[in-house]
Design a protein around this motif. Structure first.
Motif, PDB file in Angstrom:
ATOM      1  N   GLN A 284     114.601  16.804  17.921  1.00 41.11           N
ATOM      2  CA  GLN A 284     114.443  15.859  16.822  1.00 41.11           C
ATOM      3  C   GLN A 284     113.310  16.252  15.875  1.00 41.11           C
ATOM      4  OE1 GLN A 284     116.583  13.434  16.346  1.00 41.11           O
ATOM      5  NE2 GLN A 284     117.675  13.870  18.244  1.00 41.11           N
ATOM      6  N   ARG A 285     112.515  17.239  16.304  1.00 41.75           N
ATOM      7  CA  ARG A 285     111.379  17.726  15.517  1.00 41.75           C
ATOM      8  C   ARG A 285     110.436  16.585  15.137  1.00 41.75           C
ATOM      9  NH1 ARG A 285     111.376  22.894  14.492  1.00 41.75           N
ATOM     10  NH2 ARG A 285     109.828  22.747  12.817  1.00 41.75           N
ATOM     11  N   THR A 286     110.068  15.826  16.156  1.00 36.20           N
ATOM     12  CA  THR A 286     109.092  14.765  15.983  1.00 36.20           C
ATOM     13  C   THR A 286     107.939  14.985  16.948  1.00 36.20           C
ATOM     14  OG1 THR A 286     110.217  13.338  17.601  1.00 36.20           O
ATOM     15  CG2 THR A 286     110.839  13.094  15.283  1.00 36.20           C
ATOM     16  N   ALA A 287     106.762  14.563  16.538  1.00 38.10           N
ATOM     17  CA  ALA A 287     105.581  14.694  17.383  1.00 38.10           C
ATOM     18  C   ALA A 287     104.749  13.430  17.248  1.00 38.10           C
ATOM     19  CB  ALA A 287     104.757  15.916  16.982  1.00 38.10           C
ATOM     20  N   SER A 288     104.152  13.000  18.339  1.00 40.72           N
ATOM     21  CA  SER A 288     103.306  11.811  18.311  1.00 40.72           C
ATOM     22  C   SER A 288     102.111  12.002  19.229  1.00 40.72           C
ATOM     23  CB  SER A 288     104.102  10.564  18.728  1.00 40.72           C
ATOM     24  OG  SER A 288     104.633  10.728  20.035  1.00 40.72           O
ATOM     25  N   ARG A 289     101.067  11.239  18.935  1.00 41.22           N
ATOM     26  CA  ARG A 289      99.844  11.269  19.752  1.00 41.22           C
ATOM     27  C   ARG A 289      99.629   9.895  20.355  1.00 41.22           C
ATOM     28  NH1 ARG A 289      94.178  10.550  18.717  1.00 41.22           N
ATOM     29  NH2 ARG A 289      94.595  10.166  16.506  1.00 41.22           N
ATOM     30  N   GLN A 290      99.388   9.856  21.652  1.00 44.09           N
ATOM     31  CA  GLN A 290      99.155   8.595  22.341  1.00 44.09           C
ATOM     32  C   GLN A 290      97.807   8.016  21.932  1.00 44.09           C
ATOM     33  OE1 GLN A 290     102.676   8.196  24.001  1.00 44.09           O
ATOM     34  NE2 GLN A 290     101.081   6.781  24.633  1.00 44.09           N
ATOM     35  N   LEU A 291      97.816   6.763  21.454  1.00 43.31           N
ATOM     36  CA  LEU A 291      96.572   6.076  21.119  1.00 43.31           C
ATOM     37  C   LEU A 291      96.013   5.352  22.332  1.00 43.31           C
ATOM     38  CD1 LEU A 291      97.628   4.613  17.647  1.00 43.31           C
ATOM     39  CD2 LEU A 291      96.351   6.715  18.118  1.00 43.31           C
ATOM     40  N   ASN A 292      96.933   4.831  23.135  1.00 40.41           N
ATOM     41  CA  ASN A 292      96.568   4.199  24.407  1.00 40.41           C
ATOM     42  C   ASN A 292      97.809   4.218  25.282  1.00 40.41           C
ATOM     43  OD1 ASN A 292      98.158   1.822  23.670  1.00 40.41           O
ATOM     44  ND2 ASN A 292      96.436   1.273  22.317  1.00 40.41           N
ATOM     45  N   SER A 293      97.783   3.490  26.369  1.00 37.62           N
ATOM     46  CA  SER A 293      98.894   3.546  27.320  1.00 37.62           C
ATOM     47  C   SER A 293     100.199   2.994  26.751  1.00 37.62           C
ATOM     48  CB  SER A 293      98.537   2.786  28.600  1.00 37.62           C
ATOM     49  OG  SER A 293      98.254   1.423  28.300  1.00 37.62           O
ATOM     50  N   GLN A 294     100.118   2.186  25.671  1.00 38.93           N
ATOM     51  CA  GLN A 294     101.318   1.556  25.138  1.00 38.93           C
ATOM     52  C   GLN A 294     101.620   1.913  23.689  1.00 38.93           C
ATOM     53  OE1 GLN A 294     101.127  -2.669  25.777  1.00 38.93           O
ATOM     54  NE2 GLN A 294     101.049  -2.493  28.002  1.00 38.93           N
TER      55      GLN A 294
ATOM     56  N   LEU B 274     103.698  16.117  10.153  1.00 29.89           N
ATOM     57  CA  LEU B 274     103.425  17.550  10.200  1.00 29.89           C
ATOM     58  C   LEU B 274     104.400  18.331   9.337  1.00 29.89           C
ATOM     59  CD1 LEU B 274     102.966  17.963  14.081  1.00 29.89           C
ATOM     60  CD2 LEU B 274     101.192  17.488  12.383  1.00 29.89           C
ATOM     61  N   THR B 275     103.934  19.415   8.768  1.00 28.65           N
ATOM     62  CA  THR B 275     104.841  20.357   8.116  1.00 28.65           C
ATOM     63  C   THR B 275     105.620  21.100   9.198  1.00 28.65           C
ATOM     64  OG1 THR B 275     103.251  22.182   8.150  1.00 28.65           O
ATOM     65  CG2 THR B 275     103.157  20.677   6.261  1.00 28.65           C
ATOM     66  N   ASN B 276     106.657  21.838   8.792  1.00 24.76           N
ATOM     67  CA  ASN B 276     107.432  22.604   9.765  1.00 24.76           C
ATOM     68  C   ASN B 276     106.556  23.561  10.549  1.00 24.76           C
ATOM     69  OD1 ASN B 276     109.972  21.506   9.403  1.00 24.76           O
ATOM     70  ND2 ASN B 276     110.553  22.939   7.818  1.00 24.76           N
ATOM     71  N   LEU B 277     105.672  24.268   9.849  1.00 28.52           N
ATOM     72  CA  LEU B 277     104.838  25.247  10.528  1.00 28.52           C
ATOM     73  C   LEU B 277     103.831  24.564  11.448  1.00 28.52           C
ATOM     74  CD1 LEU B 277     103.731  28.580   9.085  1.00 28.52           C
ATOM     75  CD2 LEU B 277     102.166  27.337  10.557  1.00 28.52           C
ATOM     76  N   GLU B 278     103.268  23.439  11.004  1.00 27.81           N
ATOM     77  CA  GLU B 278     102.335  22.700  11.867  1.00 27.81           C
ATOM     78  C   GLU B 278     103.043  22.183  13.108  1.00 27.81           C
ATOM     79  OE1 GLU B 278      99.521  21.123   8.167  1.00 27.81           O
ATOM     80  OE2 GLU B 278     101.033  19.812   9.066  1.00 27.81           O
ATOM     81  N   PHE B 279     104.294  21.727  12.940  1.00 26.58           N
ATOM     82  CA  PHE B 279     105.055  21.268  14.100  1.00 26.58           C
ATOM     83  C   PHE B 279     105.279  22.414  15.083  1.00 26.58           C
ATOM     84  CE2 PHE B 279     108.947  20.750  16.492  1.00 26.58           C
ATOM     85  CZ  PHE B 279     108.824  19.470  17.003  1.00 26.58           C
ATOM     86  N   ASN B 280     105.684  23.570  14.569  1.00 23.18           N
ATOM     87  CA  ASN B 280     105.927  24.717  15.446  1.00 23.18           C
ATOM     88  C   ASN B 280     104.651  25.161  16.149  1.00 23.18           C
ATOM     89  OD1 ASN B 280     108.598  24.739  14.636  1.00 23.18           O
ATOM     90  ND2 ASN B 280     108.287  26.260  13.037  1.00 23.18           N
ATOM     91  N   LEU B 281     103.537  25.082  15.441  1.00 24.38           N
ATOM     92  CA  LEU B 281     102.263  25.471  16.042  1.00 24.38           C
ATOM     93  C   LEU B 281     101.878  24.496  17.154  1.00 24.38           C
ATOM     94  CD1 LEU B 281      99.814  27.361  15.974  1.00 24.38           C
ATOM     95  CD2 LEU B 281      98.833  25.924  14.173  1.00 24.38           C
ATOM     96  N   LEU B 282     102.003  23.199  16.889  1.00 27.47           N
ATOM     97  CA  LEU B 282     101.687  22.206  17.924  1.00 27.47           C
ATOM     98  C   LEU B 282     102.630  22.341  19.106  1.00 27.47           C
ATOM     99  CD1 LEU B 282     100.080  19.755  18.892  1.00 27.47           C
ATOM    100  CD2 LEU B 282     101.713  18.298  17.683  1.00 27.47           C
ATOM    101  N   SER B 283     103.923  22.557  18.832  1.00 32.96           N
ATOM    102  CA  SER B 283     104.891  22.713  19.913  1.00 32.96           C
ATOM    103  C   SER B 283     104.540  23.902  20.799  1.00 32.96           C
ATOM    104  CB  SER B 283     106.293  22.883  19.333  1.00 32.96           C
ATOM    105  OG  SER B 283     107.246  23.075  20.355  1.00 32.96           O
TER     106      SER B 283
END
Length: 236
Positions: free
Chosen positions: A142-152, A159-168
């Motif tokens: 799905q080319r989505t990325a998220s960061r957990q802020l807390n448990s819920q 992210l740009t395409n390249l930033e997504f690929n780098l994080l992945s």
């Protein structure tokens, strides 16, 4: 997701572009075959909507040349044509197209076809891949990325395409040390020409989007004299 529309009829190109951008896709438009190949080489898209009858090189030739380019991004290709004979469909698919639509078409169906193609994992050669660490969730299909802020709660990352690929790449290999050459090979392959320090620029941009304090990164650490590594606990 990046989509390249190759269509010489302005009204049709505009209709396709508006329909896709309304659904959140990023689009570029090319008017002829030569221009399409140039745009593909400059910035390979995730999917190409390619009209069969375009000036210069026709759609079949453009499709064949894209599929013959080793080491480049391998996009999905949805071919459009005003012809409905089966022989045209067979030729288009045998040249390397992934799907085929005959004009006139429904913009709604076109969007559905595009989504169906992008949901495939054939180009990655595997199944739907979701990678999780203690603080991040990366969905490759799905080319989505998220960061957990807390448990819920989780924050979706823009992210740009390249930033997504780098994080992945980082998230899939926590603790691994990457030098610049390895990251270039991973992200650009044989298409890269330039200064390898460009990696530092993209890492800095990614840090601004995922680090609480980019000046003192918690996740993407610099390994002096070598490169970078991602530190976060993997979640099975």
């Amino acid at each position: 997701m990046e989509i390249l529309i190759v269509e010489d009829e302005s009204e049709i190109a505009q209709l396709i572009q508006l329909s896709l951008e309304k659904e959140g896709f990023s689009c570029r438009v090319g008017r002829d075959g030569v221009n399409a190949l140039r745009m593909f080489q400059e910035q390979p898209p995730d999917l190409i909507i390619l009209d069969l009858m375009i000036p210069g090189l026709d759609g079949l030739e453009v499709c064949a040349r894209i599929r013959q380019k080793p080491g480049t991004k391998d996009p999905y290709i949805l071919m459009l044509t005003a012809k409905g004979e089966e022989i045209d469909r067979v030729i288009g698919l045998s040249t390397g197209a992934d799907d085929y639509m005959v004009k006139p078409f429904s913009p709604r169906e076109l969007v559905a076809r595009v989504r169906a193609l992008l949901r495939r994992s054939l180009r990655q050669g595997g199944q739907h891949q979701v990678t999780r660490t203690q603080n991040f969730i990366v969905d490759v299909e799905q080319r989505t990325a998220s960061r957990q802020l807390n448990s819920q709660e989780a924050e979706t990352l823009d992210l740009t395409n390249l930033e997504f690929n780098l994080l992945s790449t980082f998230v899939s290999n926590p603790g691994r040390v990457w030098n610049r050459t390895q990251l270039i090979d991973k992200l650009w392959g044989d298409d890269f020409f330039g200064d390898e320090r460009v990696v530092d620029t993209h890492v800095a941009r990614l840090r601004k989007k995922i680090e609480p304090d980019p000046a003192n990164p918690l996740f993407i650490k610099t390994v002096v004299g070598v490169g970078y590594k991602f530190e976060d606990s993997a979640v099975t």
